[in-house]
Design a protein around this motif. Structure first.
Motif, PDB file in Angstrom:
ATOM      1  N   CYS A  11      13.394   3.896  -1.967  1.00 24.91           N
ATOM      2  CA  CYS A  11      12.931   2.471  -2.481  1.00 24.91           C
ATOM      3  C   CYS A  11      13.071   2.409  -3.475  1.00 24.91           C
ATOM      4  O   CYS A  11      13.382   2.853  -4.659  1.00 24.91           O
ATOM      5  N   ARG A  15       8.674  -2.122  -4.368  1.00 26.54           N
ATOM      6  CA  ARG A  15       8.642  -1.574  -3.407  1.00 26.54           C
ATOM      7  C   ARG A  15       7.885  -0.370  -3.151  1.00 26.54           C
ATOM      8  O   ARG A  15       7.280  -0.686  -2.098  1.00 26.54           O
ATOM      9  N   LEU A 164       9.084   2.651   5.532  1.00 25.61           N
ATOM     10  CA  LEU A 164       9.976   1.962   4.975  1.00 25.61           C
ATOM     11  C   LEU A 164      11.827   1.655   5.734  1.00 25.61           C
ATOM     12  O   LEU A 164      12.129   0.736   5.102  1.00 25.61           O
TER      13      LEU A 164
END
Length: 171
Positions: A11, A15, A164
């Motif tokens: 990521c 984020r 995620l």
């Protein structure tokens, strides 16, 4: 004793921190870590979100190592005080044991930093200093706490990667 733990995630930095401060993520993470209780005592955003100050009390639901139990009792809570800086992409952390007679004998201070490590990837580094000032057994207790901290960070890394992947970024 110094402690360093590093993990990478798929990521970007924004984020990662958005996930880190997300309450749904934290409730799920602390269940995964087998914490009996996690209470946010303070969460203050300053400067339009450039700084976040947070105080969290945590009660683990795990059996403490025998040497640690001899010093603090059957269970122990801790209070994590942290200040996050967007500009530094870092969280300064202090952990205090919530156990009789241990507040002045235990110290855990560290910096939790996140930086890009490649396209769409970040590296999370946690560097800390751990000190248990108890005659004769302090060094052994430090080693046990450091090992438990490493295991907790590994569990957190596995959980965060899964989170995620299962919770795609908003467009």
């Amino acid at each position: 004793m110094e402690l360093s733990i590093t993990h990478e995630f798929d990521c970007d930095v924004e984020r990662y921190w958005r996930t880190f401060f997300d309450e749904e993520y934290n409730r799920a993470l602390y269940r995964e870590l087998k914490m009996r209780d996690r209470t946010v005592l303070e969460h203050v955003s300053e400067g339009g979100g450039e700084t976040i100050r947070r105080v969290v009390r945590v009660v683990p639901d795990v059996e403490l190592p025998s040497l640690v139990r001899k010093i603090v009792g059957e269970s122990v809570a801790y209070v994590e005080r942290s200040t996050w800086s967007r500009a530094r992409s870092a969280l300064d952390v202090t952990v205090e044991l919530d156990a009789p007679g241990m507040r002045d004998r235990f110290e855990l201070r560290g910096v939790y930093a996140v930086a890009p490590s490649g396209p769409g990837r970040v590296r999370r580094d946690f560097h800390a200093v751990l000190s248990v000032r108890v005659p004769i057994v302090g060094g052994q207790v430090e080693k046990q706490i450091a090992e438990q901290t490493r295991k907790s960070y590994e569990t957190t890394a596995v959980f965060t990667r899964r989170w995620l992947a299962e919770h795609p970024a908003e467009p």
